[in-house]
Structure formats: C-alpha cells, structure tokens
Design an enzyme around this catalytic site. Structure first.
Site, mmCIF file in Angstrom:
data_model
loop_
_atom_site.group_PDB
_atom_site.id
_atom_site.type_symbol
_atom_site.label_atom_id
_atom_site.label_comp_id
_atom_site.label_asym_id
_atom_site.label_seq_id
_atom_site.Cartn_x
_atom_site.Cartn_y
_atom_site.Cartn_z
ATOM 1 N N HIS A 163 0.829 -1.202 0.000
ATOM 2 C CA HIS A 163 0.000 0.000 0.000
ATOM 3 C C HIS A 163 0.866 1.257 0.000
ATOM 4 C CE1 HIS A 163 -3.389 -2.518 2.106
ATOM 5 N NE2 HIS A 163 -3.211 -2.839 0.839
ATOM 6 N N LEU A 164 1.936 1.270 -0.759
ATOM 7 C CA LEU A 164 2.846 2.411 -0.772
ATOM 8 C C LEU A 164 2.127 3.661 -1.278
ATOM 9 C CD1 LEU A 164 4.674 -0.233 -0.986
ATOM 10 C CD2 LEU A 164 6.430 1.312 -1.817
#
Length: 538
Positions: free
Chosen positions: A473-474
């Site tokens: 989930h960068l």
C-alpha cells in the site's frame, strides 16, 4: 540516441496505465475534443493469470507483469530487504493485487482537508467514490459505475466460524465496512465480476479503447518530462528500441504510482535540487518533498495448523486442483474465483480510541513465505494478518541514476516510530484473541506462528521485526497540501505549469484501508478538475 517525434498532437498525456491511469484515460477521453495519449511500460493484460482471481499467487514475482521492486535494508526490520510487487501491465497493480475493495473511513479524508487539502473532505470525495462503483445505490454506495464490486458468493465453513468468533470478541457484524462505519467483522468486497478479476483496465479502459481520440501505447518506458519556459510540454520515452518524444498542449498527468511518479519527477529535474545535482540532471524546479513522506502498511500474521484437510492448501494441489480448474472454466466458481482474504475486521486495540486502529484479513489457508501472501503450505492451515491502519513511520523513494529504468532506492522505514512498534504488538495480541475463540477451536490444531513460546511484548515485537512484510500500500511520495507540499490540492506540481500527479503518491496520509479504491477516486477527482466538472454520481 536522438529522440524522434511521436506521431500525433495530444491535449493530454497520461504516464502509467494502472489504477489511476485507466480511470483518467476513460474520463478525459469522454470529451471527444480532447486527444488523450496513455503510456504504459508494461504490456497487454492477456495472460490467464491476470484474469483468474487466484492467479495473483502466480503474478506475485513474475517479471512479465511485475516491477519486482525491493526495499533498502530496513533498520526496523532487522536489516532485511522486502520484496515489493508493483504492477507492470495494463491495469497496473489492480491487475495483480488481492482484489479487496476498501475505501477507508470518513475521518481519513476529513483529516486530509483539515491538514490543508481543501476539497478533499469525505463530503467532497464521496460523490467520486460513488461514481466509480457498481455495487448498491444508497447514500454511501454507488450503482451503475464502471467498477464492479462483488461480495464473496459462498462462505467456507472456517470463515463462517471466524465471523462467529468475532462476535465472541465483542465485534459487531458489519454488513458494509465501506458504508456508514468501518468497525466490526465482515466478509470482504472484491473487484471480481462473474468469477474473473475486474481490474481498472477491465472496468475503465476496455470499454473505451475504440474512441478515436484515445491512444493506448504499451511497452513505452518514459525517460523524462520535457519542459520549456516553466511548463511541461511533453515526454521522452523508449519503445521498440527507439527513443521518441510526444508533446501535449494541455496537462500532462503522472499516474505512475508511489514509486514511479516521484522517480520520474526526480530524473526530470523536478525533485529536490540536491538530488538533481547528484544525478547529473539540470534543476528545473527545486521540490524538496518529492520522494519523501513514503508510507505503507506493514503486516504480521498469526498462523494455525488446521485439524482437517479442508483448507485452500489442499484444494490448490493435484488432483483437487484439476477439479477446481475445471470448475472455474465451466462455472467461474470455486477456489480459483476467491480473493486471498475472505473475511476481516476493523478493530480498536483499546477502548479509549475513537476509530479502529487495526485492520485484519482472514483466510482458510497458510503460506510458507514471509508476508501475508506467498506459496501455500503443504499442511492444512488458516491465517489472520494484521496491520496498523495509520502508521507514523515515514520513508522515501529516491532515484539512483538519471535513467528511470534503474531501480530507485525505496526505504519505508518500517517500525521505526515507537507508535508503530506498540501497534504491532497490540495487533498480534488481538489477532491471537480472534484465533483463540471457541468458534475456531474445533479447527485449530496449534499455533505455528508466532508460536506459543512467543508471549512477552519483546518477543512479539521481535517476531514482527523478523517476519513482517509489506501489504503493498505504498503512498505519499508526492504529497499534496498547502504547506509547501510538492503537489497542490489541485494536484499540480509546484514550480512547473501543465503538470499534475494523480495517483497514490499524492495521499498526504495513508488511508485506513487498502489503497486501490482511494487511488481510483483520486483519478476521478483529478479528471473532474481538469475537465472543470463538478462531482457527480451515475
């Protein structure tokens, strides 16, 4: 090699055909007067692995569809490097992700607005979320939008007992965690349609590729953004061994993701001046925040061996796998139509909190690799993964050379903030409580990870540091804001005209959710701003 002019004159160029880029291409090309060029470094999404929902296990490290990045050694994770998948194909990470459709809480977006991102409160973004969805028509959800969202069609008996166990732990059954409230236990909503992955390319790009004013170019690696007189005027890219340029009369929009967008700005002289000097590229605009503020969700897992051979581990091996393959081909049902997480929960680790601070994913399967997903184990198992909703640790993405084909240095700094270390321990304790319910007791043979000997806070933290991993989930590396952030709330890159960023990198703070749905919402809102349209629902 001298760059040659790419045929065509364009009003807009979109860099990256992932979750955001496909949405942007759809919305911008809806105006037949606007000529739109969509650039993707990867290829077409034709392979069966990209369409069978369970195929995510096969794309997890496949370089045909995946950039296969790795983080720098992390001081908070025992010096480990961590595999970081990113989609490299039409649809981007929505073509290889775990299918889960999770928006985040209303407070996430109200906090964005309170921090200086005017126009991004929950009331502002809700119409854009609703316009995306084909799920249910009510005050919170949308119906008739391009992105089909489905509920899990049948409950595995272990999943049903997990939900019962949640009730034992005082968690209410939440019929829609994307609706009025997040908290509770639930089954996950998925971007799966009739048993097939329904990526951003399926939902937004495939229906409009016939448009005469839209061109989609695959196998095109953008090398830099071209500028003149303080304005972005085009891109230089490589394709089929040629170096080419394309020019735009209107806005160029970066949708290359939390790794690709800051890297491209940096190698184009639009990031921190000191980094531009180090890379040997001219400074066009000094934007110190580009590449900073990297955030991600870092997950741990609690694993139990299961008493009977009824888990996905057994279904994924011949001869049962052959039956599952035939079943999927004939009916689009069965194990191959599942998302990796079947059920989950949003939980407050302590009663004094106003909002859940932990997210859980549960599956009747177990994995041999570190992280939440990987190779299935040979023995029956079940897994609950947990991560902190709003981590405090911050990292960076920095180009390591002037050529963006050279992988950047990705340093998330997992577990460096003391709040994150405390949350990791709290999350493991809650996960153990959920796995230790009376409802799940008939299924549980023993805890295999962290293992019953790991009891103290120090032992659980050591386990989190040694075995935890990214949940992919960068975000946050081109933060929007009004306080010197590199991107304005209108998604314009500071210091240069006609250049915007519209992807997960603009999130000022990570949402308490998987990030794909919010990334699509950002793209919908970006298109509306470019087109001068108000937020609408279908």
């Amino acid at each position: 090699m001298t760059a040659e002019r790419f045929e065509g004159d364009w009003d807009h160029i979109i860099v990256g055909a992932g979750s955001a880029g496909c949405v942007l291409a759809n919305r911008l090309s809806a105006d037949p007067r606007r000529r739109v060029l969509l650039m993707e470094a990867g290829g077409e999404a034709r392979h069966p692995y990209l369409h069978v929902p369970a195929g995510f296990l096969k794309t997890f490290r496949d370089p045909r569809f995946n950039w296969n990045f790795a983080t720098e050694p992390g001081p908070g994770v025992n010096g480990r490097t961590i595999h970081t998948p990113r989609g490299r194909v039409l649809g981007g990470s929505s073509a290889i992700n775990g299918h889960l459709w999770v928006r985040g809480s209303a407070r996430d977006f109200d906090d964005w607005a309170q921090a200086g991102c005017r126009g991004w409160s929950h009331a502002d973004v809700l119409p854009h979320f609703r316009s995306l969805e084909d799920y249910r028509d009510d005050a919170h959800r949308g119906a008739g939008g391009p992105q089909h969202i489905s509920d899990i069609p049948a409950l595995h008996p272990i999943v049903a007992d997990f939900l019962e166990g949640g009730a034992e732990c005082g968690l209410a059954r939440n019929p829609d965690y994307n609706g009025a409230a997040q908290e509770g236990v639930f089954t996950y909503q998925r971007s799966i349609r009739r048993g097939r992955r329904f990526s951003a390319a399926s939902a937004f790009l495939a229906p409009v590729r016939h448009r005469a004013n839209l061109r989609v170019v695959t196998g095109a690696q953008v090398l830099r953004i071209e500028t003149a007189a303080g304005r972005a005027i085009g891109i230089t890219f490589t394709r089929d061994g040629q170096t080419l340029t394309a020019h735009a009369a209107g806005d160029i929009v970066l949708a290359a993701g939390a790794i690709g967008s800051p890297q491209l700005l940096q190698v184009s002289g639009l990031g921190p001046a000191a980094l531009s000097h180090a890379l040997g590229v001219p400074v066009i605009a000094d934007n110190p925040g580009v590449g900073e503020n990297l955030q991600d969700h870092y997950a741990m897992r609690v694993v139990h061996r299961v008493t009977r051979p009824v888990t996905l581990n057994e279904q994924a091996r011949p001869p049962r796998l052959w039956w599952e393959m035939a079943r999927w081909l004939l009916t689009r049902r069965g194990m191959l139509a599942y998302s990796p997480a079947h059920a989950g929960a949003f939980v407050r680790s302590r009663d004094t909190l106003e909002e859940p601070d932990l997210q859980f994913v549960f599956t009747p399967a177990s994995y041999s690799e570190e992280g939440v997903t990987g190779q299935l184990q040979d023995v029956p198992g079940m897994t609950i993964g947990v991560w902190q909703c709003r981590p405090e640790s911050r990292g960076s993405v920095r180009a390591t050379g002037a050529d963006p084909r050279q992988a950047p240095a990705i340093q998330p700094n997992y577990l460096m903030a003391p709040e994150d270390r405390a949350a990791a321990v709290a999350g493991l304790r809650v996960a153990r409580r959920l796995m230790g319910t009376r409802a799940l007791a008939p299924w549980s043979a023993e805890e295999t990870a962290p293992g019953p000997a790991q009891v103290s806070d120090d032992a659980l933290l050591a386990y989190a540091q040694a075995k935890g991993s990214t949940v992919y989930h960068l975000c946050g590396t081109c933060r929007m804001g009004s306080d010197g952030a590199p991107v304005t709330p209108e998604l314009r890159v500071r210091g240069i005209d006609a250049l915007r960023v519209a992807d997960a990198s603009v999130m000022p703070r990570i949402v308490s959710a998987n990030t794909n749905a919010t990334t699509m919402m950002i793209a919908v809102k970006a298109a509306a701003m470019i087109l001068g349209q108000p937020a609408t629902t279908p």
